[in-house]
Design a protein around this motif. Structure first.
Motif, PDB file in Angstrom:
ATOM      1  N   ASN A  13       0.837  -1.208   0.000  1.00 15.64           N
ATOM      2  CA  ASN A  13       0.000   0.000   0.000  1.00 15.64           C
ATOM      3  C   ASN A  13       0.871   1.257   0.000  1.00 15.64           C
ATOM      4  OD1 ASN A  13      -2.169  -1.709   0.215  1.00 15.64           O
ATOM      5  ND2 ASN A  13      -2.744  -1.122   2.283  1.00 15.64           N
TER       6      ASN A  13
ATOM      7  N   SER B 126       2.251   7.223  -6.334  1.00 15.78           N
ATOM      8  CA  SER B 126       1.098   8.099  -6.579  1.00 15.78           C
ATOM      9  C   SER B 126       1.427   9.523  -6.156  1.00 15.78           C
ATOM     10  CB  SER B 126      -0.122   7.613  -5.790  1.00 15.78           C
ATOM     11  OG  SER B 126      -0.509   6.323  -6.196  1.00 15.78           O
TER      12      SER B 126
ATOM     13  N   PRO C  13      -3.932  10.455  -2.254  1.00 17.96           N
ATOM     14  CA  PRO C  13      -4.647   9.358  -2.904  1.00 17.96           C
ATOM     15  C   PRO C  13      -5.756   8.791  -2.005  1.00 17.96           C
ATOM     16  CG  PRO C  13      -2.262   8.978  -2.887  1.00 17.96           C
ATOM     17  CD  PRO C  13      -2.527  10.135  -1.980  1.00 17.96           C
TER      18      PRO C  13
ATOM     19  N   GLN D 293      -7.776  -1.713  -8.378  1.00 20.30           N
ATOM     20  CA  GLN D 293      -6.494  -1.620  -7.679  1.00 20.30           C
ATOM     21  C   GLN D 293      -6.431  -0.288  -6.948  1.00 20.30           C
ATOM     22  OE1 GLN D 293      -4.170  -4.161  -7.772  1.00 20.30           O
ATOM     23  NE2 GLN D 293      -5.774  -5.237  -8.898  1.00 20.30           N
ATOM     24  N   GLY D 294      -5.640  -0.223  -5.886  1.00 26.89           N
ATOM     25  CA  GLY D 294      -5.423   1.041  -5.201  1.00 26.89           C
ATOM     26  C   GLY D 294      -4.401   1.892  -5.935  1.00 26.89           C
ATOM     27  N   GLY D 295      -4.263   3.151  -5.532  1.00 32.34           N
ATOM     28  CA  GLY D 295      -3.207   4.012  -6.062  1.00 32.34           C
ATOM     29  C   GLY D 295      -3.664   4.977  -7.125  1.00 32.34           C
ATOM     30  N   PHE D 296      -3.007   6.116  -7.152  1.00 33.12           N
ATOM     31  CA  PHE D 296      -3.259   7.129  -8.193  1.00 33.12           C
ATOM     32  C   PHE D 296      -2.105   7.114  -9.192  1.00 33.12           C
ATOM     33  CE2 PHE D 296      -6.175  10.444  -5.860  1.00 33.12           C
ATOM     34  CZ  PHE D 296      -7.159   9.482  -5.773  1.00 33.12           C
TER      35      PHE D 296
ATOM     36  N   VAL E 111      -8.783  -0.597   6.582  1.00 31.05           N
ATOM     37  CA  VAL E 111      -7.362  -0.920   6.769  1.00 31.05           C
ATOM     38  C   VAL E 111      -6.941  -0.573   8.202  1.00 31.05           C
ATOM     39  CG1 VAL E 111      -4.994  -0.337   6.081  1.00 31.05           C
ATOM     40  CG2 VAL E 111      -6.759  -0.646   4.331  1.00 31.05           C
TER      41      VAL E 111
ATOM     42  N   TYR F 168      -0.714   6.619   5.802  1.00 32.94           N
ATOM     43  CA  TYR F 168      -0.322   6.312   4.419  1.00 32.94           C
ATOM     44  C   TYR F 168      -0.693   4.890   4.006  1.00 32.94           C
ATOM     45  CZ  TYR F 168       2.009  10.737   4.912  1.00 32.94           C
ATOM     46  OH  TYR F 168       2.238  12.071   5.127  1.00 32.94           O
ATOM     47  N   GLU F 169      -0.820   4.003   5.003  1.00 36.44           N
ATOM     48  CA  GLU F 169      -1.176   2.607   4.726  1.00 36.44           C
ATOM     49  C   GLU F 169      -2.553   2.475   4.092  1.00 36.44           C
ATOM     50  OE1 GLU F 169      -0.270   3.894   7.532  1.00 36.44           O
ATOM     51  OE2 GLU F 169       1.439   2.796   8.337  1.00 36.44           O
TER      52      GLU F 169
ATOM     53  N   ARG G  29      -4.292   4.852   2.159  1.00 37.74           N
ATOM     54  CA  ARG G  29      -4.674   5.740   1.052  1.00 37.74           C
ATOM     55  C   ARG G  29      -4.638   5.034  -0.299  1.00 37.74           C
ATOM     56  NH1 ARG G  29      -1.876  11.465   1.677  1.00 37.74           N
ATOM     57  NH2 ARG G  29      -0.285  10.435   0.400  1.00 37.74           N
ATOM     58  N   CYS G  30      -3.798   4.022  -0.419  1.00 36.90           N
ATOM     59  CA  CYS G  30      -3.646   3.331  -1.711  1.00 36.90           C
ATOM     60  C   CYS G  30      -3.913   1.842  -1.582  1.00 36.90           C
ATOM     61  CB  CYS G  30      -2.248   3.558  -2.266  1.00 36.90           C
ATOM     62  SG  CYS G  30      -1.989   5.246  -2.811  1.00 36.90           S
ATOM     63  N   ALA G  31      -4.691   1.464  -0.583  1.00 41.16           N
ATOM     64  CA  ALA G  31      -5.018   0.053  -0.386  1.00 41.16           C
ATOM     65  C   ALA G  31      -5.936  -0.426  -1.510  1.00 41.16           C
ATOM     66  CB  ALA G  31      -5.703  -0.119   0.960  1.00 41.16           C
ATOM     67  N   THR G  32      -5.963  -1.728  -1.729  1.00 37.83           N
ATOM     68  CA  THR G  32      -6.935  -2.306  -2.647  1.00 37.83           C
ATOM     69  C   THR G  32      -8.324  -1.870  -2.169  1.00 37.83           C
ATOM     70  OG1 THR G  32      -5.477  -4.216  -2.767  1.00 37.83           O
ATOM     71  CG2 THR G  32      -7.678  -4.476  -3.708  1.00 37.83           C
TER      72      THR G  32
ATOM     73  N   MET H  69      -9.713  -7.190   5.220  1.00 36.51           N
ATOM     74  CA  MET H  69     -10.832  -6.910   4.321  1.00 36.51           C
ATOM     75  C   MET H  69     -10.982  -8.042   3.302  1.00 36.51           C
ATOM     76  SD  MET H  69     -11.333  -3.398   2.258  1.00 36.51           S
ATOM     77  CE  MET H  69      -9.844  -3.579   1.253  1.00 36.51           C
TER      78      MET H  69
ATOM     79  N   LEU I 187     -12.451  -9.108  -0.147  1.00 36.56           N
ATOM     80  CA  LEU I 187     -12.848  -8.297  -1.301  1.00 36.56           C
ATOM     81  C   LEU I 187     -14.226  -8.640  -1.848  1.00 36.56           C
ATOM     82  CD1 LEU I 187      -9.361  -8.150  -3.016  1.00 36.56           C
ATOM     83  CD2 LEU I 187     -10.477  -6.362  -1.680  1.00 36.56           C
TER      84      LEU I 187
END
Lengths: 490, 490
Positions: free
Chosen positions: A189, A196, B39, B92-95, B182, B363-364, B366-369, B468, B470
């Motif tokens: 992550n 990002s 993100p 997917q996570g992330g920008f 998360v 930060y963990e 913000r871009c998680a799956t 989590m 999915l």
């Protein structure tokens, strides 16, 4: 659970399970069990496997849990584990059904107390769920009981998220799989956040003070730009300056490509793997009492100390534990490294845009919901433990072989603890202790990492494993690479 | 995606979606899109919904992504988004497909640059995926384009993990669901560790500088012993001493029951919610340049500063950002609180056995799956955005209503941005900005928390949500409690 149809046959040194005769005892068994040391995911499943198998061996069998770890054994603080406890806790993380602790059995008085509890409760068996220290205790207690003509069967179960309790006989400890998946998800992550947000350098410290198996596995899972492995740092005799320089070089190479972000992993043990720091820490611990005088340090150590950021100097000099020792586990190595990198970048008037962020992942992974691998494996370890007690194989460790293959092909074993022992000097005398398994720099796991890591430095090949899916049966890269028959995985 | 069969009808102020006529355009659309700010999970699904709907509206439609956030718009740095990009990133996570940034559109020159990029690319629409600042920018750009007679349709999409972009018109922002899951998993794991290890007090800081929605949701998810909500601290005008005293009291009550462990949550914004600290921070920021002279502080602020642990005093005085400001976001409030609690316990000669551990989760998450809720919701937001552009509804925010019900009953809407605006003084002049939604102390979410929290203090009713899954469709406590029709959830 086919264990009930399994008989133990001694083949050389190892008790091999052979699915031969059905052997149900005419008498019930009374078995004690305790958790020891840091929690690891799968502990409740060990209890479940143990409980169910004891009940199959004889419906009147009882499972007694000692409370708060080995201390509960010494004080005979225990509770009977009921089916409802098992149903509530199975497949859940945490050692909260019994609690855990770090009390060691060391003195004759300790062994006498343990013997007394065992005799009072009339235990047929006692299962130690723990790491190297715990199983060392189990070994010595078994020897002691034998001398005292007590027939309680002592069995150890390999537990540790650190993954350093393994050998030719024990393929992995339970808990390592789940912990690395939790950390792997978080690192993934954060790596996605790095590519990002495009502006942060993440320093991520991971649990693992002696061995770096966790950092190595997480690196293979997520492909960070740089990963320190304590065993390699020690082997190469890297100095702090060299470690800092390596990070600086990485950041500069990346910045040249327009990449002012990075992900760096380091194991908790890195700080002690840097030789000169280890010497400094030893000298500091020898300085008399709290706030001992800096001028008693060697010239090298004094220079090193003075090169560290102020906060760290103060911490090393003044913040001692109640015994006056430097609190190594409280050193935030990720910040120390980042501060030294920042200083060096300034000295060099580097053009790197450096925005460090710091993380430590440890406690998050010790009580997580266990992975399907860990629930399955731990349950089997519980079954094996019950069978070892049924068959009076004392001073053994429960083991399951062939873990890289399908669970239907796993083989139950009991390993005499003496096969796992080595000699170590502790408190001035040589003692028999369970050997910790460090990262083997010549082994397949480190070699794969070594082969691939150069590509991870500049290319951003970050992998993000995502949240653990409880119905997915996966095994770690470590287990896969260390095990020859991984091609058998379904 | 039924959006293609939906027409927009104006009903009062809101554009309601009515599944009336199929409306496929004869001409293709060219649409720009950008990420802005931190993100949040679901961003790629917004792109997917947007892309797929544009292609359904007309197969020759194009989606152009600006790179690195609003800066990419100003500099016209863009790339065409292809189907393969969507397939690679959806769910997917992330920008990371486009990157993000925090450049604001503020000056006439900025708007002129944006207009120039829009004209050069001949955009029919432009989608801003961002939080309150970003959507404020979108609103002002739309006004500017209207004046300039440019017909590009400006649409905003509500993104923020903080959950503070919501109103009567917007039920939640995307990303809040995943981020809290998360953090909830990690807090649950740590709570299990607390009741397993039986000796640590965990101080857990969570992202959320202005609003405490994250801390509130996580508290409802995991039932920690104590949780601070900035809005309440501010409302009660709590002093630092009172906050410290509350923790000390909790620990003493627990210790009396033999519980020398605890879990305490605090939002990032707590430090600024304590009135006297806010004043101190403001005074410090006014002190001239770096390391300004302490003696220029008010008497109250000087006393407060000198009561803080040394490291924090030094940080506040000397560690400034390049503009000379105190770096509030770098203050480790969880450590500050823990050090002050430790000091107070010593003063009182308390018998509490205090072993603090510190965590920061941000930060963990913000871009998680993305969770199933976030992928589904974000995809719909993308669809709505495409339809708003098709129907030339500029200066609107994409919205989906009825989120607490089954997705089959969700209703697409477009909300004029002006309905979300308020007045705020920034840089000395009153400006129209999107209002942040703070925790409503009279609202159903806080009220539920308030009703239950006393029970959590001494009883260890920790909940551990686990990783989590999915394929599980869940909604947050916040959304459920704020929404009347939650009984509709399947």
């Amino acid at each position: 659970m086919e264990g009930i149809q399994i008989e133990w046959v001694e083949s050389g040194d190892i008790f091999l399970a052979s699915p031969a005769t059905k052997k149900i005892l005419s008498q019930s068994l009374k078995v004690g069990v305790l958790f020891s040391g840091g929690p690891a995911s799968g502990g409740n499943d060990v209890l479940a496997g143990l409980y169910h198998t004891l009940k199959k061996i004889h419906p009147d069998s009882e499972l007694i849990g000692f409370l708060g770890g080995p201390f509960g054994l010494l004080e005979n603080r225990a509770k009977k584990i009921e089916l409802s406890d098992i149903e509530k806790h199975q497949k859940q993380g945490g050692f909260d059904l019994l609690g855990t602790g770090r009390t060691k059995l060391e003195t004759e008085a300790d062994y006498a107390k343990a013997l007394s509890a065992i005799e009072t409760l009339k235990l047929d068996g006692l299962v130690f769920i723990g790491g190297d220290d715990t199983n060392t205790n189990a070994y010595h207690l078994a020897t002691h009981l034998e001398k005292a003509n007590n027939r309680c069967t002592i069995v150890g179960v390999p537990k540790t998220i650190d993954g350093d309790l393994k050998s030719a006989y024990i393929e992995t400890s339970f808990g390592f799989d789940t912990a690395t998946r939790v950390y792997g998800e978080l690192i993934g992550n954060i790596s996605k956040d790095a590519i990002s947000s495009l502006k942060y350098t993440h320093f991520i410290r991971l649990m693992g003070r002696t061995a770096s198996h966790i950092a190595l596995e997480c690196a293979l899972m997520t492909h960070p730009n740089l990963t320190y492995i304590s065993e390699e740092v020690l082997n190469k005799k890297l100095t702090l300056k060299e470690v800092v320089e390596e990070v600086v070089e990485l950041l500069e190479m990346r910045a040249k490509r327009g990449k002012n972000y990075a992900v760096i992993l380091l194991p908790e043990g890195l700080i002690e793997a840097i030789f000169e720091i280890k010497v400094l820490l030893q000298e500091l611990s020898r300085l008399e009492a709290k706030g001992g005088d800096k001028k008693d340090l060697s010239k090298e150590s004094l220079t090193l100390l003075q090169s560290l950021p102020e906060d760290f100097q103060r911490m090393l000099l003044f913040e001692r534990d109640p015994h006056g020792n430097v609190q190594v586990s409280k050193i935030e190595t990720e910040k120390l490294l980042s501060l030294m990198v920042e200083k060096r970048l300034k000295e060099k008037k580097s053009e790197v845009s450096f925005n460090p962020l710091h993380h430590f992942f440890g406690y998050e992974g010790r009580c997580a919901t266990p992975s399907l691998f860990d629930t399955t494996y731990s349950y089997e370890l519980g079954c094996v433990s019950a069978l070892l007690i049924r068959d009076k194989r004392s001073s053994t460790m429960a083991s399951v072989k062939g873990l890289a293959g399908s669970p239907s092909t796993w083989r139950m074993q009991g390993v005499p603890l003496r096969l796992l022992m080595g000699q170590e000097e502790r408190k001035g005398r040589v003692q028999a202790v369970i050997k910790k398994s460090l990262v083997d720099l010549g082994g397949p796991v480190f070699q794969k990492f070594k082969k691939e890591r150069e590509n991870w430095k500049l290319e951003d090949g970050y992998l993000s494993p995502g949240p653990m899916q409880l119905s997915n049966f996966l095994i770690t890269n470590t287990l896969k690479l260390e095990n020859k028959n991984f091609s058998e995985i379904p």
